[in-house]
Enzyme design. Structure first.
Site, short mmCIF file in Angstrom:
data_model
loop_
_atom_site.label_atom_id
_atom_site.label_comp_id
_atom_site.label_asym_id
_atom_site.label_seq_id
_atom_site.Cartn_x
_atom_site.Cartn_y
_atom_site.Cartn_z
N GLU A 6 0.78 -1.61 0.22
CA GLU A 6 0.25 0.13 0.12
C GLU A 6 1.00 1.29 0.18
OE1 GLU A 6 -4.04 -0.63 2.26
OE2 GLU A 6 -2.55 -1.62 3.15
N GLU A 26 -3.68 -9.98 4.28
CA GLU A 26 -4.95 -9.51 4.71
C GLU A 26 -5.85 -10.94 4.27
OE1 GLU A 26 -2.61 -8.15 2.85
OE2 GLU A 26 -3.20 -5.65 3.29
C1 1HE Z 1 6.65 -8.14 12.70
C2 1HE Z 1 6.02 -8.69 10.90
C3 1HE Z 1 4.49 -7.45 10.92
C4 1HE Z 1 7.72 -9.61 10.50
N1 1HE Z 1 4.16 -6.93 11.96
N2 1HE Z 1 6.24 -7.88 12.92
N3 1HE Z 1 2.09 -8.50 6.83
C5 1HE Z 1 1.75 -9.72 7.05
O1 1HE Z 1 1.33 -10.87 7.07
C6 1HE Z 1 3.74 -10.35 6.77
C7 1HE Z 1 3.82 -10.66 8.33
N4 1HE Z 1 5.97 -11.09 7.84
C8 1HE Z 1 6.62 -12.21 7.35
O2 1HE Z 1 5.55 -12.57 6.37
C9 1HE Z 1 7.51 -11.98 7.43
O3 1HE Z 1 8.38 -11.94 8.93
C10 1HE Z 1 8.62 -10.91 6.48
C11 1HE Z 1 8.15 -12.16 5.21
C12 1HE Z 1 7.94 -10.06 5.87
C13 1HE Z 1 10.34 -11.59 6.46
O4 1HE Z 1 10.71 -12.90 7.28
P1 1HE Z 1 11.86 -13.18 7.76
O5 1HE Z 1 11.89 -14.63 8.47
O6 1HE Z 1 13.10 -12.29 6.99
O7 1HE Z 1 11.28 -12.78 9.50
P2 1HE Z 1 10.22 -12.96 10.05
O8 1HE Z 1 11.73 -13.81 11.30
O9 1HE Z 1 9.19 -12.91 10.42
O10 1HE Z 1 10.81 -11.42 11.08
C14 1HE Z 1 11.54 -10.88 11.80
C15 1HE Z 1 10.49 -10.41 13.19
O11 1HE Z 1 10.14 -8.94 12.39
C16 1HE Z 1 9.84 -10.81 13.79
O12 1HE Z 1 9.77 -10.90 15.08
P3 1HE Z 1 10.63 -11.46 15.99
O13 1HE Z 1 10.66 -10.44 17.51
O14 1HE Z 1 9.86 -12.47 16.39
O15 1HE Z 1 12.07 -11.08 15.96
C17 1HE Z 1 8.60 -10.90 12.93
O16 1HE Z 1 7.69 -11.19 14.32
C18 1HE Z 1 8.71 -10.01 13.04
N5 1HE Z 1 7.74 -9.49 11.75
N6 1HE Z 1 6.21 -8.98 10.21
C19 1HE Z 1 4.66 -7.63 13.22
N7 1HE Z 1 4.05 -7.58 9.77
C20 1HE Z 1 -3.68 -0.65 6.79
S1 1HE Z 1 -4.20 -2.67 6.57
C21 1HE Z 1 -2.73 -3.12 6.59
C22 1HE Z 1 -2.90 -5.08 7.11
C23 1HE Z 1 -1.57 -5.09 6.29
O17 1HE Z 1 -0.46 -5.20 6.15
S2 1HE Z 1 -1.62 -6.83 6.62
C24 1HE Z 1 -0.33 -8.35 6.31
C25 1HE Z 1 0.80 -8.01 7.39
#
Ligand code: 1HE
Length: 262
Positions: free
Chosen positions: A112, A132
């Site tokens: 977005e 989402e």
């Molecule tokens: C996060 C987020 C996040 C990572 N919010 N904490 N977005 C998503 O559904 C995407 C979610 N994220 C992922 O699918 C993956 O993290 C990635 C593909 C982006 C990257 O993967 P990777 O293996 O490099 O990293 P990771 O181990 O998954 O994440 C590293 C840390 O970042 C981990 O936290 P930690 O404390 O365990 O180290 C994750 O929890 C954190 N992290 N992404 C919070 N999105 C206005 S409306 C919009 C609606 C949306 O955007 S919905 C889609 C949300």
């Protein structure tokens, strides 16, 4: 202005470089980071003529910070979504064109944000998704308005219904990015483009950002009329006259058949 959290602004000549700096959380957009984006783009230095948005680390942006997603009543939900709209409106309708330097995850709210920019440069590591749909939520940061304009309603519906992920090459092919470069090269390419855009007449850049998208949504009759007005305003600027005269005097570059942008 309060000190900004997780976001940096640096001027490189006439280019404002805005960087998301939350690599440990894959640049997930917390409420504070959304407010930071709004404040940066609402207060760009007056010398800025173009801007680049980059994300620190291996990913451009993982979208909404899901750890902040809590039970909201309907009114709170509306206000939250509207806070994204306000911030991304400053990106799209601020004073200067914005180029997104994409790499790694460009997902959910990250897509977005990218779609509010005027040009998107993807490197080979980029991937696009709208998780989402599979997380039981919906886009809330303007995606349902902006993303269909890039790829059409059918492709966006598919991305949200099925969780489909587009890699960099396919993303560029369907229109999620206008440029595709090698791994690690998107920031350099975005800066090249921004520096070139910064040399355009400011009124032409303004017309492209503010008039063109509006004309595209008008009826043909209204669009032709608006076009006549904005083209007349643009060409009456002293800078436009000087640029055209420079070409007529043989002092300005010709259009080259094999010229590449940036
Ligand atoms: C996060 C987020 C996040 C990572 N919010 N904490 N977005 C998503 O559904 C995407 C979610 N994220 C992922 O699918 C993956 O993290 C990635 C593909 C982006 C990257 O993967 P990777 O293996 O490099 O990293 P990771 O181990 O998954 O994440 C590293 C840390 O970042 C981990 O936290 P930690 O404390 O365990 O180290 C994750 O929890 C954190 N992290 N992404 C919070 N999105 C206005 S409306 C919009 C609606 C949306 O955007 S919905 C889609 C949300």
């Amino acid at each position: 202005m309060k000190p900004m959290q997780d976001i940096q602004l640096e001027m490189v000549g006439a280019v404002a470089v805005v960087r998301l700096c939350r690599p440990a959380k894959r640049n997930a957009l917390s409420d504070a980071l959304v407010a930071g984006l709004r404040d940066v783009f609402a207060n760009l230095p007056s010398e800025a003529r173009a801007a680049v948005i980059d994300g620190e680390g291996d990913h451009f942006c993982a979208g909404l910070d899901l750890s902040e997603l809590k039970e909201r009543d309907a009114a709170e939900g509306v206000h939250h979504s509207r806070s994204w709209h306000a911030a991304l409106d400053f990106v799209q309708h601020g004073p200067v064109p914005v180029i997104a330097a994409l790499h790694g995850a460009v997902v959910g709210g990250g897509l977005e944000l990218a779609s509010a920019c005027h040009i998107r440069v993807a490197d080979a590591t980029t991937f696009f998704a709208l998780p989402e749909g599979t997380r039981g939520i919906f886009v809330g940061g303007g995606g349902s308005v902006r993303i269909p304009k890039l790829i059409g309603v059918a492709r966006m519906t598919d991305m949200m219904l099925t969780g489909r992920v587009y890699d960099a090459e396919a993303g560029e092919r369907i229109g999620l990015a206008q440029y595709l470069v090698g791994a690690g090269e998107s920031f350099t390419k975005a800066m090249d483009l921004a520096q070139r855009i910064a040399t355009n007449a400011p009124l032409t850049n303004y017309a492209l950002m503010h008039a063109l998208p509006r004309i595209a949504e008008q009826s043909a009759d209204h669009g032709f009329f608006t076009e006549a007005l904005i083209s007349s305003i643009a060409q009456s600027a002293p800078e436009a006259k000087a640029r055209v005269q420079a070409f007529l005097d043989g002092k300005a570059a010709k259009v080259q058949k094999d010229a590449k942008a940036g």
